[in-house]
Design an enzyme around this catalytic site. Sequence first.
Site, PDB file in Angstrom:
ATOM      1  N   SER A   1      10.891  52.939  34.359  1.00  0.00           N
ATOM      2  CA  SER A   1      10.172  53.313  35.582  1.00  0.00           C
ATOM      3  C   SER A   1      11.142  53.403  36.749  1.00  0.00           C
ATOM      4  CB  SER A   1       9.116  52.249  35.906  1.00  0.00           C
ATOM      5  OG  SER A   1       8.673  52.393  37.236  1.00  0.00           O
ATOM      6  N   SER A   2      10.824  54.251  37.708  1.00  0.00           N
ATOM      7  CA  SER A   2      11.729  54.457  38.854  1.00  0.00           C
ATOM      8  C   SER A   2      11.874  53.197  39.708  1.00  0.00           C
ATOM      9  CB  SER A   2      11.201  55.588  39.735  1.00  0.00           C
ATOM     10  OG  SER A   2       9.951  55.216  40.321  1.00  0.00           O
ATOM     11  N   CYS A   3      10.956  52.244  39.541  1.00  0.00           N
ATOM     12  CA  CYS A   3      11.008  51.049  40.396  1.00  0.00           C
ATOM     13  C   CYS A   3      12.109  50.081  39.968  1.00  0.00           C
ATOM     14  CB  CYS A   3       9.667  50.343  40.406  1.00  0.00           C
ATOM     15  SG  CYS A   3       9.372  49.474  38.888  1.00  0.00           S
TER      16      CYS A   3
ATOM     17  N   TYR B   1       9.516  42.459  36.499  1.00  0.00           N
ATOM     18  CA  TYR B   1       9.235  43.655  35.674  1.00  0.00           C
ATOM     19  C   TYR B   1      10.511  44.475  35.513  1.00  0.00           C
ATOM     20  CZ  TYR B   1       7.378  48.373  34.695  1.00  0.00           C
ATOM     21  OH  TYR B   1       7.135  49.614  34.162  1.00  0.00           O
TER      22      TYR B   1
ATOM     23  N   LYS C   1      12.515  45.639  32.110  1.00  0.00           N
ATOM     24  CA  LYS C   1      12.730  47.053  31.783  1.00  0.00           C
ATOM     25  C   LYS C   1      14.222  47.372  31.700  1.00  0.00           C
ATOM     26  CE  LYS C   1       8.762  48.932  31.076  1.00  0.00           C
ATOM     27  NZ  LYS C   1       8.468  49.634  29.814  1.00  0.00           N
TER      28      LYS C   1
ATOM     29  N   HIS D   1      -2.080  50.818  40.848  1.00  0.00           N
ATOM     30  CA  HIS D   1      -1.048  51.469  41.648  1.00  0.00           C
ATOM     31  C   HIS D   1      -1.700  52.130  42.851  1.00  0.00           C
ATOM     32  CE1 HIS D   1       1.130  51.252  37.715  1.00  0.00           C
ATOM     33  NE2 HIS D   1       2.084  50.899  38.529  1.00  0.00           N
TER      34      HIS D   1
HETATM   35  O1  GFB Z   1       2.000  52.015  43.329  1.00  0.00           O
HETATM   36  P1  GFB Z   1       2.324  50.818  44.166  1.00  0.00           P
HETATM   37  O2  GFB Z   1       1.356  49.679  44.132  1.00  0.00           O
HETATM   38  O3  GFB Z   1       3.719  50.169  43.780  1.00  0.00           O
HETATM   39  O4  GFB Z   1       2.545  51.355  45.673  1.00  0.00           O
HETATM   40  P2  GFB Z   1       5.218  50.683  44.075  1.00  0.00           P
HETATM   41  C1  GFB Z   1       2.731  50.403  46.630  1.00  0.00           C
HETATM   42  C2  GFB Z   1       2.917  51.052  48.008  1.00  0.00           C
HETATM   43  O5  GFB Z   1       1.655  51.614  48.444  1.00  0.00           O
HETATM   44  C3  GFB Z   1       3.283  49.963  48.992  1.00  0.00           C
HETATM   45  C4  GFB Z   1       1.170  50.848  49.560  1.00  0.00           C
HETATM   46  O6  GFB Z   1       3.996  50.532  50.056  1.00  0.00           O
HETATM   47  C5  GFB Z   1       1.908  49.508  49.429  1.00  0.00           C
HETATM   48  O7  GFB Z   1       1.960  48.835  50.699  1.00  0.00           O
HETATM   49  N1  GFB Z   1      -0.284  50.720  49.479  1.00  0.00           N
HETATM   50  C6  GFB Z   1      -1.136  51.017  50.487  1.00  0.00           C
HETATM   51  C7  GFB Z   1      -0.981  50.269  48.423  1.00  0.00           C
HETATM   52  N2  GFB Z   1      -2.405  50.726  50.117  1.00  0.00           N
HETATM   53  C8  GFB Z   1      -2.334  50.265  48.826  1.00  0.00           C
HETATM   54  C9  GFB Z   1      -3.328  49.817  47.902  1.00  0.00           C
HETATM   55  O8  GFB Z   1      -4.540  49.751  48.200  1.00  0.00           O
HETATM   56  N3  GFB Z   1      -2.904  49.453  46.663  1.00  0.00           N
HETATM   57  C10 GFB Z   1      -1.568  49.496  46.308  1.00  0.00           C
HETATM   58  N4  GFB Z   1      -1.206  49.138  45.061  1.00  0.00           N
HETATM   59  N5  GFB Z   1      -0.580  49.883  47.184  1.00  0.00           N
HETATM   60  C11 GFB Z   1       5.476  50.055  41.572  1.00  0.00           C
HETATM   61  C12 GFB Z   1       6.025  48.887  40.774  1.00  0.00           C
HETATM   62  O9  GFB Z   1       6.006  49.969  42.896  1.00  0.00           O
HETATM   63  O10 GFB Z   1       5.905  51.293  41.040  1.00  0.00           O
HETATM   64  C13 GFB Z   1       5.553  48.989  39.350  1.00  0.00           C
HETATM   65  O11 GFB Z   1       5.609  47.657  41.358  1.00  0.00           O
HETATM   66  C14 GFB Z   1       5.712  50.387  38.799  1.00  0.00           C
HETATM   67  O12 GFB Z   1       6.288  48.076  38.567  1.00  0.00           O
HETATM   68  C15 GFB Z   1       5.319  51.479  39.767  1.00  0.00           C
HETATM   69  O13 GFB Z   1       7.022  50.563  38.409  1.00  0.00           O
HETATM   70  C16 GFB Z   1       5.719  52.847  39.258  1.00  0.00           C
HETATM   71  O14 GFB Z   1       5.309  52.157  43.958  1.00  0.00           O
HETATM   72  O15 GFB Z   1       5.695  50.058  45.338  1.00  0.00           O
END
Ligand code: GFB
Length: 314
Positions: A108-110, A137, A141, A180
């Site tokens: 994953s890109s993260c 995580y 990975k 996500h």
């Molecule tokens: O997809 P996400 O949860 O993870 O996105 P990452 C998080 C970003 O979206 C942060 C904002 O900047 C959050 O503050 N955000 C805003 C929200 N509102 C929301 C909400 O209601 N829910 C969520 N979840 N985020 C992930 C990794 O990072 O990327 C995983 O943690 C995985 O391991 C994934 O690799 C592809 O994009 O930050």
Amino acid sequence: MDKQTRIYLAGHLGLAGSAIARALRASGYQNIITKNHQDLELLDQVATDNFFKAYQPQVVILCAAKVGGILANSTYPYDFCYQNLSIQNNVISSAHKYNVQRFIFLASSCIYPKLASQPIREEYLLTGTLEETNHAYAIAKLAGVELINSLRKQHNRSYITLMPTNLYGIGDSYDTNHSHVFAALIKKIHQAKISNQPTVTLWGTGKPRREFLFSDDLGDAVCHLLQLDEPTFTSFDMLNVGVGRDGTILELAQTIAQILQTNVTFTFDTSKPDGTPQKLLDVSRLKSLGWSAKTPLETGVSIAYQDFLQNHST
Ligand code: GFB
């Protein structure tokens, strides 16, 4: 690749796995092996080994993983680390032991450094500190990537790692706290629309930038790779899979609200983390192998929303 090839798709029910399953079937592969969690526990090394011994897959695509959004990752680090290490070790070691010819490992890109230069090239891996919210995580990975690269080096295996950017699409997970961002915003904005709620709260500042790949484009990329000849398939150890452009979380929210035809405004809960400021992928390697993503964000949002309405909105 012969359409009768035995392909084991691990994690076929997830967002990535279900898209890859659709693409493999559409490409005419006749021998796709899948196992539900009840039928095969990949955390169990003996069960995994017995499965490989019995089914003898020729190709493995490993999508099975413990995955989740930023809050899930920062809340359950042990679960994310242990489960992903175990699944990877069991599946990758059995694949090598039973002489699987081709292996596609989904990372994953993260897992790139938090402050990597943008757009991120595959060689930037391990060149800087990781994002703390999903550190556990990412370490798991990264170990999987190292296993794959070690088998390439020590045993000349045609095993590769794909590094997809943030995925969205059919069959996403819509758990409010653990999903996500894309799925979370579809659900939140939908709920605001049907309850005439004037505002939607975004976590963090809304300023981080994210790149979003429609999951069926990932499926298309996997099928494109499988039909390459051996030297070309294995020419790169790692391949970013993205669309080559990103936007802020607020811009994503505004796009979703526009497509759902609702005039909500957005507030910000800065007690929640922003995470990595940006993780835009450089997609030139995969482009050099003849593949680019096709689905525009607006089209993908509409498809994902229809799937949400049909399967997840009750
Ligand atoms: O997809 P996400 O949860 O993870 O996105 P990452 C998080 C970003 O979206 C942060 C904002 O900047 C959050 O503050 N955000 C805003 C929200 N509102 C929301 C909400 O209601 N829910 C969520 N979840 N985020 C992930 C990794 O990072 O990327 C995983 O943690 C995985 O391991 C994934 O690799 C592809 O994009 O930050």
